[in-house]
Design a protein around this motif. Sequence first.
Motif, PDB file in Angstrom:
ATOM      1  N   LEU A   1       0.837  -1.202   0.000  1.00 63.50           N
ATOM      2  CA  LEU A   1       0.000   0.000   0.000  1.00 63.50           C
ATOM      3  C   LEU A   1       0.872   1.252   0.000  1.00 63.50           C
ATOM      4  O   LEU A   1       0.568   2.235  -0.687  1.00 63.50           O
ATOM      5  CB  LEU A   1      -0.926  -0.017   1.214  1.00 63.50           C
ATOM      6  CG  LEU A   1      -1.884   1.165   1.363  1.00 63.50           C
ATOM      7  CD1 LEU A   1      -2.746   1.349   0.112  1.00 63.50           C
ATOM      8  CD2 LEU A   1      -2.766   0.988   2.601  1.00 63.50           C
ATOM      9  N   LEU A   2       1.968   1.221   0.718  1.00 61.46           N
ATOM     10  CA  LEU A   2       2.910   2.338   0.713  1.00 61.46           C
ATOM     11  C   LEU A   2       3.379   2.631  -0.711  1.00 61.46           C
ATOM     12  O   LEU A   2       3.381   3.790  -1.159  1.00 61.46           O
ATOM     13  CB  LEU A   2       4.088   2.007   1.628  1.00 61.46           C
ATOM     14  CG  LEU A   2       5.156   3.069   1.910  1.00 61.46           C
ATOM     15  CD1 LEU A   2       5.926   2.701   3.170  1.00 61.46           C
ATOM     16  CD2 LEU A   2       6.149   3.242   0.757  1.00 61.46           C
ATOM     17  N   GLN A   3       3.758   1.585  -1.435  1.00 56.77           N
ATOM     18  CA  GLN A   3       4.256   1.772  -2.790  1.00 56.77           C
ATOM     19  C   GLN A   3       3.163   2.299  -3.722  1.00 56.77           C
ATOM     20  O   GLN A   3       3.411   3.160  -4.571  1.00 56.77           O
ATOM     21  CB  GLN A   3       4.820   0.457  -3.326  1.00 56.77           C
ATOM     22  CG  GLN A   3       6.094   0.011  -2.630  1.00 56.77           C
ATOM     23  CD  GLN A   3       7.207   1.039  -2.738  1.00 56.77           C
ATOM     24  OE1 GLN A   3       7.357   1.704  -3.766  1.00 56.77           O
ATOM     25  NE2 GLN A   3       7.987   1.188  -1.677  1.00 56.77           N
ATOM     26  N   ALA A   4       1.946   1.788  -3.551  1.00 57.33           N
ATOM     27  CA  ALA A   4       0.838   2.269  -4.383  1.00 57.33           C
ATOM     28  C   ALA A   4       0.547   3.742  -4.110  1.00 57.33           C
ATOM     29  O   ALA A   4       0.296   4.526  -5.037  1.00 57.33           O
ATOM     30  CB  ALA A   4      -0.404   1.424  -4.133  1.00 57.33           C
TER      31      ALA A   4
ATOM     32  N   ARG B   1      -3.136  13.340   3.610  1.00 57.54           N
ATOM     33  CA  ARG B   1      -2.370  13.064   4.814  1.00 57.54           C
ATOM     34  C   ARG B   1      -2.608  11.612   5.228  1.00 57.54           C
ATOM     35  O   ARG B   1      -3.710  11.091   5.061  1.00 57.54           O
ATOM     36  CB  ARG B   1      -2.772  14.013   5.944  1.00 57.54           C
ATOM     37  CG  ARG B   1      -2.499  15.472   5.581  1.00 57.54           C
ATOM     38  CD  ARG B   1      -2.631  16.397   6.762  1.00 57.54           C
ATOM     39  NE  ARG B   1      -3.895  16.281   7.460  1.00 57.54           N
ATOM     40  CZ  ARG B   1      -5.043  16.793   7.037  1.00 57.54           C
ATOM     41  NH1 ARG B   1      -5.103  17.408   5.860  1.00 57.54           N
ATOM     42  NH2 ARG B   1      -6.136  16.671   7.754  1.00 57.54           N
ATOM     43  N   LEU B   2      -1.582  10.989   5.770  1.00 60.30           N
ATOM     44  CA  LEU B   2      -1.633   9.558   6.059  1.00 60.30           C
ATOM     45  C   LEU B   2      -1.389   9.288   7.532  1.00 60.30           C
ATOM     46  O   LEU B   2      -0.547   9.939   8.167  1.00 60.30           O
ATOM     47  CB  LEU B   2      -0.582   8.819   5.233  1.00 60.30           C
ATOM     48  CG  LEU B   2      -0.660   8.981   3.714  1.00 60.30           C
ATOM     49  CD1 LEU B   2       0.542   8.325   3.060  1.00 60.30           C
ATOM     50  CD2 LEU B   2      -1.962   8.405   3.168  1.00 60.30           C
ATOM     51  N   LEU B   3      -2.105   8.304   8.037  1.00 55.66           N
ATOM     52  CA  LEU B   3      -1.837   7.741   9.355  1.00 55.66           C
ATOM     53  C   LEU B   3      -1.444   6.290   9.169  1.00 55.66           C
ATOM     54  O   LEU B   3      -2.001   5.588   8.311  1.00 55.66           O
ATOM     55  CB  LEU B   3      -3.074   7.812  10.260  1.00 55.66           C
ATOM     56  CG  LEU B   3      -3.291   9.123  11.037  1.00 55.66           C
ATOM     57  CD1 LEU B   3      -3.474  10.312  10.107  1.00 55.66           C
ATOM     58  CD2 LEU B   3      -4.496   8.984  11.972  1.00 55.66           C
ATOM     59  N   VAL B   4      -0.491   5.842   9.947  1.00 56.87           N
ATOM     60  CA  VAL B   4      -0.131   4.425   9.970  1.00 56.87           C
ATOM     61  C   VAL B   4      -1.028   3.730  10.988  1.00 56.87           C
ATOM     62  O   VAL B   4      -1.109   4.149  12.149  1.00 56.87           O
ATOM     63  CB  VAL B   4       1.358   4.243  10.333  1.00 56.87           C
ATOM     64  CG1 VAL B   4       1.673   2.771  10.612  1.00 56.87           C
ATOM     65  CG2 VAL B   4       2.248   4.769   9.206  1.00 56.87           C
TER      66      VAL B   4
ATOM     67  N   SER C   1       9.813   1.027  11.428  1.00 57.98           N
ATOM     68  CA  SER C   1      10.422   0.856  10.102  1.00 57.98           C
ATOM     69  C   SER C   1       9.452   1.228   8.988  1.00 57.98           C
ATOM     70  O   SER C   1       9.860   1.789   7.965  1.00 57.98           O
ATOM     71  CB  SER C   1      10.943  -0.578   9.927  1.00 57.98           C
ATOM     72  OG  SER C   1       9.891  -1.506  10.046  1.00 57.98           O
ATOM     73  N   LEU C   2       8.158   0.940   9.170  1.00 57.50           N
ATOM     74  CA  LEU C   2       7.183   1.335   8.148  1.00 57.50           C
ATOM     75  C   LEU C   2       7.080   2.857   8.074  1.00 57.50           C
ATOM     76  O   LEU C   2       7.016   3.436   6.980  1.00 57.50           O
ATOM     77  CB  LEU C   2       5.822   0.712   8.437  1.00 57.50           C
ATOM     78  CG  LEU C   2       4.727   0.990   7.401  1.00 57.50           C
ATOM     79  CD1 LEU C   2       5.114   0.443   6.027  1.00 57.50           C
ATOM     80  CD2 LEU C   2       3.382   0.427   7.837  1.00 57.50           C
ATOM     81  N   ILE C   3       7.079   3.513   9.216  1.00 50.81           N
ATOM     82  CA  ILE C   3       7.054   4.980   9.236  1.00 50.81           C
ATOM     83  C   ILE C   3       8.282   5.533   8.518  1.00 50.81           C
ATOM     84  O   ILE C   3       8.187   6.461   7.705  1.00 50.81           O
ATOM     85  CB  ILE C   3       6.975   5.492  10.687  1.00 50.81           C
ATOM     86  CG1 ILE C   3       5.633   5.117  11.317  1.00 50.81           C
ATOM     87  CG2 ILE C   3       7.188   7.009  10.734  1.00 50.81           C
ATOM     88  CD1 ILE C   3       5.602   5.271  12.828  1.00 50.81           C
ATOM     89  N   ALA C   4       9.447   4.958   8.805  1.00 50.51           N
ATOM     90  CA  ALA C   4      10.682   5.431   8.166  1.00 50.51           C
ATOM     91  C   ALA C   4      10.634   5.236   6.661  1.00 50.51           C
ATOM     92  O   ALA C   4      11.055   6.124   5.887  1.00 50.51           O
ATOM     93  CB  ALA C   4      11.886   4.706   8.767  1.00 50.51           C
TER      94      ALA C   4
ATOM     95  N   LEU D   1       6.105  10.457   1.643  1.00 51.42           N
ATOM     96  CA  LEU D   1       4.680  10.423   1.938  1.00 51.42           C
ATOM     97  C   LEU D   1       4.396  11.249   3.200  1.00 51.42           C
ATOM     98  O   LEU D   1       5.188  11.237   4.153  1.00 51.42           O
ATOM     99  CB  LEU D   1       4.207   8.985   2.129  1.00 51.42           C
ATOM    100  CG  LEU D   1       4.173   8.141   0.857  1.00 51.42           C
ATOM    101  CD1 LEU D   1       3.841   6.692   1.186  1.00 51.42           C
ATOM    102  CD2 LEU D   1       3.176   8.693  -0.149  1.00 51.42           C
ATOM    103  N   PRO D   2       3.270  11.949   3.233  1.00 46.19           N
ATOM    104  CA  PRO D   2       2.956  12.845   4.356  1.00 46.19           C
ATOM    105  C   PRO D   2       2.372  12.090   5.558  1.00 46.19           C
ATOM    106  O   PRO D   2       1.159  12.040   5.757  1.00 46.19           O
ATOM    107  CB  PRO D   2       1.937  13.816   3.752  1.00 46.19           C
ATOM    108  CG  PRO D   2       1.244  13.007   2.691  1.00 46.19           C
ATOM    109  CD  PRO D   2       2.271  12.069   2.136  1.00 46.19           C
ATOM    110  N   ILE D   3       3.245  11.506   6.359  1.00 44.50           N
ATOM    111  CA  ILE D   3       2.802  10.770   7.544  1.00 44.50           C
ATOM    112  C   ILE D   3       2.471  11.762   8.652  1.00 44.50           C
ATOM    113  O   ILE D   3       3.339  12.498   9.131  1.00 44.50           O
ATOM    114  CB  ILE D   3       3.888   9.782   8.019  1.00 44.50           C
ATOM    115  CG1 ILE D   3       4.213   8.783   6.921  1.00 44.50           C
ATOM    116  CG2 ILE D   3       3.436   9.061   9.289  1.00 44.50           C
ATOM    117  CD1 ILE D   3       3.048   7.930   6.480  1.00 44.50           C
ATOM    118  N   ALA D   4       1.206  11.787   9.045  1.00 47.57           N
ATOM    119  CA  ALA D   4       0.748  12.746  10.047  1.00 47.57           C
ATOM    120  C   ALA D   4       0.638  12.150  11.441  1.00 47.57           C
ATOM    121  O   ALA D   4       0.684  12.872  12.436  1.00 47.57           O
ATOM    122  CB  ALA D   4      -0.610  13.315   9.631  1.00 47.57           C
TER     123      ALA D   4
END
Length: 224
Positions: free
Chosen positions: A107-110, A123-126, A146-149, A156-159
Amino acid sequence: MTPPPSIAARLEDARARIAAAEAAAGRSSGSVTLTVVTKTQPREAVAEVIAAGADVFGENRVQEAQARWPEHPRPRELRLIGPLQSNKVGAACDLFDVIETLDRDSLLQALATEAQKRGRCPRLLVQVNTGEEPQKSGVAPREADSLIARARSADLPIAGLMCIPPARAAPEAHFALLARIAAENGLTHLSMGMSEDFGTAIRFGATHVRLGSALFGARARPGA
């Protein structure tokens, strides 16, 4: 028989309870946003909660949101709070301001590919599976850093982070775990807490709480 409270009255009560929880936790007024969860709700119920002043909404499915929102004024913020299939990323980016359920590399790659194509991304939340339940979406807590990194490396805009604690577990440990992972990664946006436990979530630092049954009443069970 006394009629059940209206949706508008329930929204007012929920806002008052959020304000009380903010004050009890020593937090500033307005630091917590109420996300209205509209899963399976009929048009009339959604129209009533909009008329009562709700302006942040959470949808569980892309297709349901696509069908619902042309019928209503665009809210201030529309959030995807259910699992996202990689093949629905384009549609999700068209519709949502926030996607709360980034939980895996595919999903990250998509999302990264779509963001590159568009020059922008919601904006994205993990989503963290704090209970490590096999039936639930979400990255395992030990793999969240590691996914956040990797998401940050992909620009990607990780909020922030989101979680759904196990249904029969005390939520405190799960909220504390999510808050710790967020703090360790410099994130302040925490979507945690639902109708049954949002007061506790606010005490542990929630910035967004997701309320459905507190506003609309319990959903009828199939066959009931």
